[in-house]
Design a protein around this motif. Structure first.
Motif, PDB file in Angstrom:
ATOM      1  N   ASP A  86       0.812  -1.219   0.000  1.00  0.00           N
ATOM      2  CA  ASP A  86       0.000   0.000   0.000  1.00  0.00           C
ATOM      3  C   ASP A  86       0.848   1.274   0.000  1.00  0.00           C
ATOM      4  N   GLY A  87       2.168   1.139   0.105  1.00  0.00           N
ATOM      5  CA  GLY A  87       3.061   2.290   0.072  1.00  0.00           C
ATOM      6  C   GLY A  87       3.086   3.125   1.332  1.00  0.00           C
ATOM      7  N   HIS A  88       2.432   2.664   2.398  1.00  0.00           N
ATOM      8  CA  HIS A  88       2.379   3.459   3.620  1.00  0.00           C
ATOM      9  C   HIS A  88       3.506   3.158   4.595  1.00  0.00           C
ATOM     10  N   SER A  89       4.381   2.223   4.259  1.00  0.00           N
ATOM     11  CA  SER A  89       5.571   1.998   5.068  1.00  0.00           C
ATOM     12  C   SER A  89       6.701   1.502   4.167  1.00  0.00           C
ATOM     13  N   ALA A  90       7.925   1.804   4.591  1.00  0.00           N
ATOM     14  CA  ALA A  90       9.108   1.365   3.858  1.00  0.00           C
ATOM     15  C   ALA A  90      10.155   0.934   4.867  1.00  0.00           C
ATOM     16  N   HIS A  91      10.732  -0.227   4.629  1.00  0.00           N
ATOM     17  CA  HIS A  91      11.735  -0.809   5.520  1.00  0.00           C
ATOM     18  C   HIS A  91      13.105  -0.637   4.868  1.00  0.00           C
ATOM     19  N   PHE A  92      14.016   0.030   5.561  1.00  0.00           N
ATOM     20  CA  PHE A  92      15.369   0.282   5.060  1.00  0.00           C
ATOM     21  C   PHE A  92      16.350  -0.613   5.822  1.00  0.00           C
ATOM     22  N   PRO A  93      16.726  -1.770   5.241  1.00  0.00           N
ATOM     23  CA  PRO A  93      17.662  -2.667   5.932  1.00  0.00           C
ATOM     24  C   PRO A  93      19.115  -2.273   5.688  1.00  0.00           C
ATOM     25  N   PHE A  94      19.966  -2.785   6.524  1.00  0.00           N
ATOM     26  CA  PHE A  94      21.420  -2.696   6.362  1.00  0.00           C
ATOM     27  C   PHE A  94      21.984  -1.275   6.408  1.00  0.00           C
ATOM     28  N   LEU A  95      21.399  -0.413   7.240  1.00  0.00           N
ATOM     29  CA  LEU A  95      22.013   0.888   7.488  1.00  0.00           C
ATOM     30  C   LEU A  95      23.177   0.684   8.444  1.00  0.00           C
ATOM     31  N   SER A  96      24.163   1.530   8.382  1.00  0.00           N
ATOM     32  CA  SER A  96      25.242   1.489   9.363  1.00  0.00           C
ATOM     33  C   SER A  96      25.941   2.834   9.373  1.00  0.00           C
ATOM     34  N   VAL A  97      26.618   3.110  10.459  1.00  0.00           N
ATOM     35  CA  VAL A  97      27.441   4.320  10.567  1.00  0.00           C
ATOM     36  C   VAL A  97      28.884   3.891  10.757  1.00  0.00           C
ATOM     37  N   ARG A  98      29.785   4.704  10.247  1.00  0.00           N
ATOM     38  CA  ARG A  98      31.209   4.368  10.323  1.00  0.00           C
ATOM     39  C   ARG A  98      31.867   4.932  11.581  1.00  0.00           C
ATOM     40  N   THR A  99      31.266   5.957  12.146  1.00  0.00           N
ATOM     41  CA  THR A  99      31.883   6.621  13.291  1.00  0.00           C
ATOM     42  C   THR A  99      30.922   6.673  14.466  1.00  0.00           C
ATOM     43  N   VAL A 100      31.459   6.903  15.650  1.00  0.00           N
ATOM     44  CA  VAL A 100      30.649   7.053  16.853  1.00  0.00           C
ATOM     45  C   VAL A 100      30.115   8.477  16.890  1.00  0.00           C
ATOM     46  N   GLY A 101      28.877   8.651  17.268  1.00  0.00           N
ATOM     47  CA  GLY A 101      28.311   9.989  17.379  1.00  0.00           C
ATOM     48  C   GLY A 101      26.803   9.954  17.384  1.00  0.00           C
ATOM     49  N   LYS A 102      26.207  11.126  17.381  1.00  0.00           N
ATOM     50  CA  LYS A 102      24.755  11.282  17.340  1.00  0.00           C
ATOM     51  C   LYS A 102      24.385  11.710  15.926  1.00  0.00           C
ATOM     52  N   PHE A 103      23.372  11.054  15.328  1.00  0.00           N
ATOM     53  CA  PHE A 103      23.032  11.281  13.937  1.00  0.00           C
ATOM     54  C   PHE A 103      21.566  11.626  13.769  1.00  0.00           C
ATOM     55  N   ARG A 104      21.280  12.295  12.686  1.00  0.00           N
ATOM     56  CA  ARG A 104      19.916  12.640  12.281  1.00  0.00           C
ATOM     57  C   ARG A 104      19.572  11.740  11.089  1.00  0.00           C
ATOM     58  N   LEU A 105      18.382  11.138  11.113  1.00  0.00           N
ATOM     59  CA  LEU A 105      17.911  10.307  10.016  1.00  0.00           C
ATOM     60  C   LEU A 105      17.117  11.198   9.070  1.00  0.00           C
ATOM     61  N   CYS A 106      17.568  11.325   7.834  1.00  0.00           N
ATOM     62  CA  CYS A 106      16.928  12.185   6.842  1.00  0.00           C
ATOM     63  C   CYS A 106      16.310  11.335   5.743  1.00  0.00           C
ATOM     64  N   TRP A 107      15.145  11.734   5.297  1.00  0.00           N
ATOM     65  CA  TRP A 107      14.418  11.042   4.243  1.00  0.00           C
ATOM     66  C   TRP A 107      14.405  11.903   2.992  1.00  0.00           C
ATOM     67  N   CYS A 108      14.584  11.288   1.863  1.00  0.00           N
ATOM     68  CA  CYS A 108      14.549  11.984   0.582  1.00  0.00           C
ATOM     69  C   CYS A 108      13.552  11.262  -0.313  1.00  0.00           C
ATOM     70  N   ALA A 109      12.500  11.951  -0.719  1.00  0.00           N
ATOM     71  CA  ALA A 109      11.474  11.343  -1.571  1.00  0.00           C
ATOM     72  C   ALA A 109      11.959  11.251  -3.009  1.00  0.00           C
ATOM     73  N   THR A 110      11.736  10.118  -3.591  1.00  0.00           N
ATOM     74  CA  THR A 110      12.063   9.855  -4.996  1.00  0.00           C
ATOM     75  C   THR A 110      13.410  10.435  -5.409  1.00  0.00           C
ATOM     76  N   CYS A 111      14.436  10.074  -4.686  1.00  0.00           N
ATOM     77  CA  CYS A 111      15.789  10.545  -4.980  1.00  0.00           C
ATOM     78  C   CYS A 111      16.388   9.788  -6.145  1.00  0.00           C
ATOM     79  N   ASP A 112      17.227  10.478  -6.858  1.00  0.00           N
ATOM     80  CA  ASP A 112      18.027   9.842  -7.897  1.00  0.00           C
ATOM     81  C   ASP A 112      18.889   8.786  -7.210  1.00  0.00           C
ATOM     82  N   ILE A 113      18.947   7.599  -7.756  1.00  0.00           N
ATOM     83  CA  ILE A 113      19.676   6.498  -7.114  1.00  0.00           C
ATOM     84  C   ILE A 113      21.135   6.885  -6.855  1.00  0.00           C
TER      85      ILE A 113
END
Length: 142
Positions: A110-137
């Motif tokens: 139904d397009g009302h949820s999206a699961h993003f697997p395999f995220l990771s960060v390379r460094t220790v710290g506090k991060f903001r999760l940003c979403w980009c609609a229909t981004c160029d790959i």
């Protein structure tokens, strides 16, 4: 007004101000007293909480639309990026500061949820999760 950007989904009022009698009336929000319209800005629910993660270890994030009858839905060209917490989620900042990105989300039928697997960060710290609609790959691919 050109290039107005709404940073979070929600219902917004469009208000008008007349400075016919006092040119300073419209210099503050208090002067905009007449509602002339309303609109919805659709997108994922804001401010989701992601539990602490270990640097270098993959984790998953699921985004859901903030209202069920949204006029558009999440899709496989949507992307998320993690930026340092003091960096805003703007297109320019994402291009220059993205810590990680997941290539293709798993989107519900139904397009009302999206699961993003395999995220990771390379460094220790506090991060903001940003979403980009229909981004160029290739837009966020680093």
């Amino acid at each position: 007004w050109d290039d107005v950007v709404v940073s979070e989904p929600g219902e917004y009022a469009i208000c008008w101000c007349s400075d016919d009698f006092n040119p300073n009336t419209c210099l503050s929000d208090a002067g905009f007293t007449v509602e002339v319209g309303r609109f919805f800005a659709d997108g994922p629910k804001p401010n989701i909480s992601v539990p602490p993660q270990r640097a270098g270890t993959p984790f998953n994030v699921t985004l859901s639309m903030w209202r069920e009858n949204a006029t558009f839905t999440l899709n496989q060209t949507d992307r998320v990026g993690l930026v340092p917490f003091d960096v805003p989620c703007s297109e320019e900042d994402l291009q220059n500061s993205v810590e990680t990105v997941q290539s293709i989300p798993e989107v519900a039928d139904d397009g009302h949820s999206a699961h993003f697997p395999f995220l990771s960060v390379r460094t220790v710290g506090k991060f903001r999760l940003c979403w980009c609609a229909t981004c160029d790959i290739d837009y966020l691919g680093r």
